[in-house]
Design a protein around this motif. Structure first.
Motif, short mmCIF file in Angstrom:
data_model
loop_
_atom_site.label_atom_id
_atom_site.label_comp_id
_atom_site.label_asym_id
_atom_site.label_seq_id
_atom_site.Cartn_x
_atom_site.Cartn_y
_atom_site.Cartn_z
N ILE A 34 0.60 -1.28 -0.35
CA ILE A 34 0.31 -0.19 0.03
C ILE A 34 0.91 1.12 0.09
O ILE A 34 1.80 1.57 0.73
CB ILE A 34 -0.98 0.13 1.33
CG1 ILE A 34 -1.54 -0.88 1.02
CG2 ILE A 34 -1.66 0.92 1.03
CD1 ILE A 34 -2.65 -2.12 0.22
N VAL A 36 0.52 4.97 0.64
CA VAL A 36 -0.48 5.53 1.58
C VAL A 36 -0.51 7.38 0.78
O VAL A 36 -0.75 8.16 1.73
CB VAL A 36 -0.05 5.68 3.04
CG1 VAL A 36 -0.28 3.80 3.92
CG2 VAL A 36 0.87 6.10 3.40
N ASN A 52 -2.66 2.26 -4.46
CA ASN A 52 -2.20 3.51 -4.17
C ASN A 52 -3.56 3.63 -3.27
O ASN A 52 -5.00 3.82 -2.92
CB ASN A 52 -2.97 4.64 -4.57
CG ASN A 52 -2.73 6.21 -4.23
OD1 ASN A 52 -3.40 7.16 -4.47
ND2 ASN A 52 -1.27 6.14 -3.22
N ASP A 54 -5.06 6.72 0.00
CA ASP A 54 -4.27 7.66 0.36
C ASP A 54 -4.11 8.24 2.18
O ASP A 54 -5.99 8.31 2.52
CB ASP A 54 -4.68 9.02 -0.29
CG ASP A 54 -3.92 10.44 0.35
OD1 ASP A 54 -3.51 10.59 1.29
OD2 ASP A 54 -4.60 11.50 0.01
N VAL A 55 -3.46 8.22 3.39
CA VAL A 55 -3.89 7.76 4.24
C VAL A 55 -4.50 9.27 5.20
O VAL A 55 -5.43 9.19 5.92
CB VAL A 55 -2.34 7.81 4.87
CG1 VAL A 55 -1.97 8.71 5.53
CG2 VAL A 55 -2.70 7.51 6.53
N PHE A 60 -9.80 6.45 3.95
CA PHE A 60 -8.99 5.70 4.19
C PHE A 60 -9.74 3.97 5.41
O PHE A 60 -9.15 3.09 4.36
CB PHE A 60 -7.74 6.59 5.01
CG PHE A 60 -6.52 5.46 5.31
CD1 PHE A 60 -5.74 5.02 4.17
CD2 PHE A 60 -6.26 4.82 6.58
CE1 PHE A 60 -4.09 3.91 4.47
CE2 PHE A 60 -5.60 4.00 6.75
CZ PHE A 60 -3.99 4.03 6.30
N VAL A 75 3.52 -0.96 3.70
CA VAL A 75 2.92 0.57 3.58
C VAL A 75 4.26 1.25 3.19
O VAL A 75 5.65 1.30 4.39
CB VAL A 75 2.30 1.02 4.65
CG1 VAL A 75 1.38 0.33 5.07
CG2 VAL A 75 3.11 0.73 5.69
N CYS A 77 5.30 5.82 2.31
CA CYS A 77 4.91 7.28 2.23
C CYS A 77 5.91 7.93 0.79
O CYS A 77 7.41 7.23 0.83
CB CYS A 77 4.49 7.91 3.31
SG CYS A 77 6.00 8.47 4.19
N ARG A 82 4.38 9.95 6.84
CA ARG A 82 2.57 9.34 6.84
C ARG A 82 1.84 7.82 7.02
O ARG A 82 2.02 7.16 7.79
CB ARG A 82 2.16 9.36 5.84
CG ARG A 82 1.59 11.49 5.53
CD ARG A 82 1.38 11.53 3.85
NE ARG A 82 2.34 11.75 3.40
CZ ARG A 82 3.10 12.30 2.09
NH1 ARG A 82 1.30 12.40 1.26
NH2 ARG A 82 3.37 11.70 0.97
N SER A 83 3.12 7.11 6.56
CA SER A 83 3.10 5.58 6.34
C SER A 83 3.31 5.13 8.04
O SER A 83 2.27 4.49 8.75
CB SER A 83 3.98 5.07 6.15
OG SER A 83 5.44 5.15 6.33
N ALA A 86 -0.04 5.21 8.89
CA ALA A 86 -1.15 4.38 8.00
C ALA A 86 -0.85 3.49 9.28
O ALA A 86 -1.57 2.42 9.03
CB ALA A 86 -1.10 4.23 7.49
#
Length: 117
Positions: A34, A36, A52, A54-55, A60, A75, A77, A82-83, A86
């Motif tokens: 994924i 994110v 894709n 998006d977190v 989400f 995951v 980013c 951001r990952s 996530a």
């Protein structure tokens, strides 16, 4: 705690992996990869076979419920912030095997790993 958003914290049950190890794990069966980042970032380049989600989008959590909680989820980013969020969210939702790419897409690119557009 004002500076905590800049520091990537590890979440229990989430493995932080360097690009080489991440790449090896990606080839395992049933891996759910994924990205994110935003859709705009995704189209500029992403890891092979990544999906894709998006977190930062409002849906989400809804979108990740279509994933199998028993199968490995990987995951990433852009840089890793951001990952991490996530991964934490996935853990809260009951996912059991989560791997986060340390340094994100930037690190992956710097190591000349394969990219799709």
């Amino acid at each position: 705690m004002a500076f905590s958003s800049c520091i990537k914290k590890s979440v229990e049950g989430v493995v932080l992996s360097d690009a080489t190890t991440f790449e090896k794990k990606m080839s395992a069966p049933n891996v759910q990869l994924i990205d994110v980042r935003t859709p705009e970032e995704f189209v500029e380049g992403h890891l092979p076979k990544a999906v894709n989600i998006d977190v930062t989008s409002d849906d989400f959590e809804t979108k990740v419920t279509s994933l199998d909680k028993e199968q490995p989820v990987m995951v990433y980013c852009k840089m890793g912030g951001r990952s991490a969020k996530a991964a934490e969210k996935l853990k809260e939702l009951g996912f059991k095997n989560i791997t986060d790419l340390d340094g994100g897409f930037s690190n992956w690119s710097n190591e000349n790993k394969p990219i799709e557009k």
